[in-house]
Design a protein around this motif. Structure first.
Motif, short mmCIF file in Angstrom:
data_model
loop_
_atom_site.label_atom_id
_atom_site.label_comp_id
_atom_site.label_asym_id
_atom_site.label_seq_id
_atom_site.Cartn_x
_atom_site.Cartn_y
_atom_site.Cartn_z
N ILE A 322 43.00 34.88 21.10
CA ILE A 322 43.10 35.30 19.69
C ILE A 322 43.17 34.09 18.75
O ILE A 322 42.45 34.05 17.74
CB ILE A 322 44.30 36.24 19.49
CG1 ILE A 322 44.04 37.56 20.23
CG2 ILE A 322 44.56 36.51 18.02
CD1 ILE A 322 45.17 38.56 20.14
N PRO A 323 44.01 33.07 19.01
CA PRO A 323 43.98 31.89 18.13
C PRO A 323 42.61 31.22 18.09
O PRO A 323 42.17 30.77 17.03
CB PRO A 323 45.03 30.96 18.74
CG PRO A 323 45.94 31.85 19.50
CD PRO A 323 45.08 32.96 20.02
N CYS A 324 41.94 31.18 19.24
CA CYS A 324 40.61 30.58 19.26
C CYS A 324 39.63 31.41 18.42
O CYS A 324 38.82 30.86 17.69
CB CYS A 324 40.12 30.47 20.71
SG CYS A 324 38.48 29.73 20.88
N LEU A 328 37.71 30.14 15.23
CA LEU A 328 36.26 30.26 15.25
C LEU A 328 35.76 30.91 13.96
O LEU A 328 34.80 30.43 13.34
CB LEU A 328 35.83 31.08 16.47
CG LEU A 328 34.35 31.06 16.84
CD1 LEU A 328 33.94 29.69 17.32
CD2 LEU A 328 34.07 32.10 17.92
N CYS A 329 36.40 31.98 13.56
CA CYS A 329 35.99 32.67 12.32
C CYS A 329 36.30 31.83 11.09
O CYS A 329 35.55 31.86 10.11
CB CYS A 329 36.71 34.03 12.23
SG CYS A 329 36.17 35.22 13.47
N LYS A 330 37.40 31.06 11.14
CA LYS A 330 37.70 30.16 10.02
C LYS A 330 36.57 29.14 9.85
O LYS A 330 36.11 28.88 8.72
CB LYS A 330 39.01 29.42 10.28
CG LYS A 330 40.25 30.26 10.14
CD LYS A 330 41.47 29.38 10.42
CE LYS A 330 42.73 30.21 10.52
NZ LYS A 330 43.90 29.37 10.85
N ASP A 417 40.80 43.55 13.95
CA ASP A 417 41.09 43.19 12.56
C ASP A 417 40.29 41.95 12.15
O ASP A 417 39.68 41.91 11.08
CB ASP A 417 42.59 42.92 12.41
CG ASP A 417 43.00 42.84 10.95
OD1 ASP A 417 42.15 43.11 10.09
OD2 ASP A 417 44.16 42.50 10.68
N ILE A 418 40.28 40.95 13.02
CA ILE A 418 39.53 39.73 12.72
C ILE A 418 38.03 40.02 12.65
O ILE A 418 37.33 39.58 11.72
CB ILE A 418 39.82 38.65 13.78
CG1 ILE A 418 41.29 38.24 13.72
CG2 ILE A 418 38.92 37.43 13.58
CD1 ILE A 418 41.70 37.24 14.80
#
Length: 964
Positions: A322-324, A328-330, A417-418
């Motif tokens: 999830i952090p990755c 990645l989306c950031k 959500d992401i």
């Protein structure tokens, strides 16, 4: 003569001879003079007669000039001449000549003004030519004078001046060459300062200057050096252009575009820019994933950098997944934001360039600028979709690298959500519906959700089988919106709020993500305080002064299984049974009805822990549906199964009784029976064990079903002192009604996300399932009503009564008192049960209605068992029933008394005549065959004979035949 001939032709006359010279030889045909013309014009004339004369002239006279008129006339003379005929012929020729002469004179006079005007123009032209000749003569004379005055000295001065100018130009060229020799130093300084437009402008000017002085040998080497410098500038410019893809800077990009415009390579720059964006997407995602893989890798010797991106994604461990994904989306957001700001820059500056070009006069330059601008616009618009497709493919590859089924529900929702936020970004970025991401996440979501839903159904079965149907105390103002799972329905839609926490619909247009985060920030930042939103305050405080007191009260409640008075609640209005009431005045308490057993209770919903668990599950399902709308139908279908299973369990535990349908009272509506049958066929697995020989399809169908639940052994439904588990029945049934009300409340939200083609399913679910929840009250409480009163004892007491009395009685029978005692005992038990559980007014009304209805039908059944009955006996029946009604009305406020007419009509039918009774039997099919037959048999001998009896029994048999 030709002019005269043409004039005569335009006047419609025949042409006279082309040459009048031949007429001179003929004395009689000579041309008249001016005086004769005047005389001819002064003579009176008839135009029509003259025209006829002209027309009578022979055509031969209008032939060519070589025509000999005299010869022609002489040849026409007859052999024998007649003087008189000759004179007449001569006169005729003279008249024709006169007519022609007069016509010619008229034409000449008509053209006289034009002739005079033309003559004047010719005279004026002659005068102008003479003046021009004079001017030319004077000019030649002056040129000769100037030629003679020009000397050799003047030519010498001019030669010296020319040499001076040449030397000045040479000096200027030498200075320019000296400046060119020092240009490379300044170019290097400008490139270090990133002043690309200035460097290119200087380099181009130097190249132009070098081409001017290329005839100097020292310039050839300089020109080659400048060309190398220009190529170096273009390379550095391309590097500067690539920096735009990750961190857009207006000033930096403006310089780069100005530089490319000076080079005349704006189209090339746009092609390079898109290539850099594509490369930036690939490099960005690879570096982000590589960083997490190397950080979490146990084996440091693995050469992850050599792996393909697809293979690299499979090495991301679940803890860092999830952090990755967020990082990645950031990173991808930064790339898309840079592209978005690039388009904004071009929209702004291209408009300014258009206005500037419109003011200029260079048409060719304007057309070229417009062409470049059109190319850039199309390229940028096409690049939107291309870049978004690249982003989708990279994220899809990352999602496919890990099986999402390993995640817990909250983590899976966070992933959705992401992805939902990313799809929102894509829709705002290029208007795309994110088909690639939607299809990928939809497949995984459906598979995940099927497994999740199956587990939740098994948990629900476990909860239902262990549920003791005790009241879960919640606040009087409890609402499902207070639960964490439904917080997203209350929060306003904002780009800073994640999609899972946004409402389904919004009435006002909000700013886009790009508009909000254009100046800074990132929509994929993980909120550190999102866990704080999970706090809830839905349990009742119960008026205790401290949490310790409240906790001890709950402990006492759990241990003694006795709810304190202040914990007892209801949720329906005592008058309407619908609207919540928050406070009750003392005057209102005094005016309330006898059947209301909840006047001293606080208004709160009746629900259990299992009900609350189902509601929370519905909230979680709606979160997933709101995040990923393409699977809305699947989610709503699973939500309906939760409600179906809960409804089926309540019916199975408390409402299933095969004897209900035999009463003929219609306790279960056809809609309710249809709903229960549908649930049993589609959701309930009635088989105890799997059949090894079953087909794969049958096994798959069974896997989609849930075993039928079983009531907990802790729930006792056979004790008479508790009214056969009435408290548990009330909690279970009213919790189902409350759950149905919550589904009704959520219907607009579900309808908003449901696809149009699937909305009939939603409407059918609400109309045929949710709306039937309250209908379960009748069959469930009927079981209590059927056992709460000892109807069999009443029948035995009625059987001992003698009905063939000979005098009218003034005292009612003992069975009436026994029945009223049963109702009084029932009322006391209801009050005892209401001390444990709040009994809503609709529930108490249904219970009383059932009991009274059963009692009245038992009375009729008792009357139908009578063998002999007199008129006085019928009067005694009426007396007993009226006494029963009078005492019963003091115990309950239900009006009218159920089935009152059912008893009274049966008693009064005893007095009917033969014909009236036959008609009455056909009209009252609500009575059983036994009751009708007994009525006829009892009346035999009093006012009905045997023949009439047979006829009436035949009519009863005809009515009973369809029933069989």
């Amino acid at each position: 003569m030709q002019k005269i001939k043409s004039l005569m032709t335009r006047q419609g006359l025949k042409s006279p001879p082309e040459s009048l010279s031949d007429l001179g030889a003929i004395e009689n045909l000579r041309v008249p003079g001016k005086e004769e013309f005047r005389e001819l014009r002064e003579q009176p004339s008839d135009p029509q007669a003259e025209q006829e004369l002209i027309n009578s002239i022979e055509q031969v006279y209008f032939s060519a000039d070589s025509f000999d008129i005299v010869k022609y006339e002489l040849e026409k003379l007859p052999p024998v001449l007649n003087l008189q005929e000759l004179e007449e012929y001569r006169d005729k020729l003279k008249q024709q000549q006169a007519a022609v002469s007069k016509k010619v004179a008229d034409l000449i006079l008509e053209k006289q003004p034009a002739y005079v005007k033309e003559l004047e123009r010719v005279t004026s032209l002659q005068t102008g030519l003479q003046l021009a000749a004079v001017i030319c003569t004077n000019g030649r004379r002056h040129l000769n004078i100037a030629k003679e005055g020009f000397t050799q000295a003047s030519l010498g001065l001019l030669a010296n001046q020319r040499k001076r100018q040449l030397l000045i130009g040479l000096l200027k060229s030498l200075r320019t060459i000296k400046t060119l020799q020092r240009t490379d130093v300044r170019l290097s300084e400008m490139l270090e300062e990133e002043d690309y437009p200035g460097a290119i402008q200087l380099c181009l000017e130097c190249q132009n200057a070098a081409s001017t002085f290329k005839h100097y040998s020292c310039i050839s080497e300089l020109n080659s050096k400048l060309q190398d410098t220009l190529e170096q500038i273009e390379e550095q410019l391309d590097v500067a252009l690539s920096k735009i893809c990750k961190n857009f800077d207006i000033n930096h990009y403006t310089k780069v575009q100005q530089a490319y415009r000076l080079l005349g390579k704006t189209q090339t720059a746009m092609d390079q820019l898109h290539m850099h964006f594509t490369q930036a997407i690939h490099n960005t995602v690879f570096q982000v994933v590589l960083g997490y893989v190397e950080l979490c890798a146990c084996n440091t010797d693995t050469k992850f950098q050599k792996l393909q991106y697809k293979d690299l994604c499979t090495h991301v461990i679940p803890d860092s997944y999830i952090p990755c994904l967020a990082d990645l989306c950031k990173a991808l957001w930064e790339v898309m934001l840079s592209y978005y700001r690039t388009m904004e820059w071009h929209e702004k500056h291209d408009g300014a360039d258009t206005a500037a070009a419109a003011e200029g006069s260079n048409i060719m330059g304007t057309e070229e600028t417009n062409f470049d601008r059109g190319y850039i616009k199309k390229k940028l618009e096409h690049g939107l979709t291309r870049i978004w497709q690249d982003v989708q493919l990279k994220v899809k590859t990352y999602l496919l690298g890990t099986d999402l089924s390993i995640f817990k529900y909250d983590d899976f929702i966070f992933v959705l959500d992401i992805i939902s936020r990313l799809m929102q970004v894509g829709e705002e970025f290029c208007g795309s519906k994110s088909e690639v991401l939607q299809e990928s996440i939809r497949k995984q979501s459906v598979n995940y959700f099927k497994n999740y839903h199956r587990t939740r159904l098994d948990e629900l079965r476990m909860f239902l089988e262990n549920e003791t149907w005790e009241l879960c105390p919640v606040k009087s103002n409890f609402s499902i919106l207070q639960l964490h799972e439904f917080k997203f329905l209350e929060q306003s839609r904002s780009p800073s709020v994640s999609p899972s926490k946004q409402p389904v619909s919004t009435s006002s247009k909000s700013v886009t993500l790009f508009e909000q985060y254009c100046s800074g920030g990132n929509p994929f930042e993980i909120q550190a305080n999102h866990k704080d939103e999970e706090t809830e305050d839905v349990l009742a405080s119960n008026g205790y002064e401290s949490d310790e007191q409240e906790k001890s009260a709950y402990q006492e409640y759990d241990s003694d299984s006795d709810v304190p008075e202040e914990l007892k609640r209801d949720y329906v209005d005592e008058q309407t049974g619908d609207a919540p009431v928050k406070s009750v005045s003392r005057e209102t308490l005094k005016s309330r009805k006898k059947s209301d057993y909840s006047l001293n209770k606080v208004n709160a919903p009746i629900l259990t822990n299992t009900t609350l668990n189902v509601i929370r599950l519905v909230g979680k399902y709606m979160q997933m549906m709101n995040i990923l709308k393409p699977i809305a139908f699947d989610v709503i279908h699973f939500m309906s199964q939760l409600f179906d299973y809960y409804l089926y369990a309540i019916y199975t535990f408390f409402g299933r009784n095969d004897s209900l349908e035999s009463t003929g009272l219609g306790l279960s509506s056809s809609r309710l029976r249809t709903t229960l049958n549908r649930i049993q066929e589609s959701l309930i697995d009635l088989e105890v064990s799997a059949d090894p020989a079953a087909t794969l399809t049958a096994a798959e169908e069974r896997r989609e079903k849930v075993p039928s639940p079983h009531l907990s052994h802790l729930v006792v439904l056979t004790a008479g002192d508790t009214l056969y588990g009435l408290a548990e029945r009330v909690v279970a049934t009213e919790s189902l009604v409350f759950l149905a009300e919550q589904f009704e409340f959520l219907q607009p939200h579900l309808d908003a996300v449901m696809p149009a083609v699937k909305k009939p399913f939603l409407q059918q679910f609400y109309s045929q399932t949710v709306s039937t929840a309250s209908e379960l009250r009748k069959p469930i409480y009927w079981i209590v009503a059927g056992k709460a009163i000892d109807y069999e004892q009443m029948l035995l007491l009625m059987a001992n009564v003698k009905w063939d009395v000979k005098e009218i009685m003034s005292q009612h029978n003992i069975y009436v008192d026994a029945l009223l005692k049963e109702f009084e005992q029932f009322n006391r038990r209801l009050n005892e049960v209401s001390k444990r559980v709040r009994i809503p007014l609709p529930v108490s009304n249904i219970l009383w209605e059932h009991c009274i209805r059963l009692a009245n039908r038992t009375i009729v059944e008792g009357y139908a068992n009578v063998k002999k009955c007199s008129n006085e006996g019928r009067a005694l029946m009426q007396l007993d029933f009226q006494q029963f009604l009078m005492k019963l009305e003091k115990l309950t406020d239900i009006r009218p008394i159920p089935d009152k007419e059912f008893v009274e009509t049966y008693i009064k039918a005893y007095y009917l005549t033969e014909n009236d009774m036959e008609r009455w039997i056909k009209e009252h099919r609500e009575y059983s065959t036994k009751q009708l037959t007994n009525l006829v048999n009892v009346c035999l001998g009093s006012h009905i004979n045997k023949k009439a009896r047979q006829k009436l029994l035949a009519a009863i048999d005809d009515l009973d035949r369809p029933r069989r």
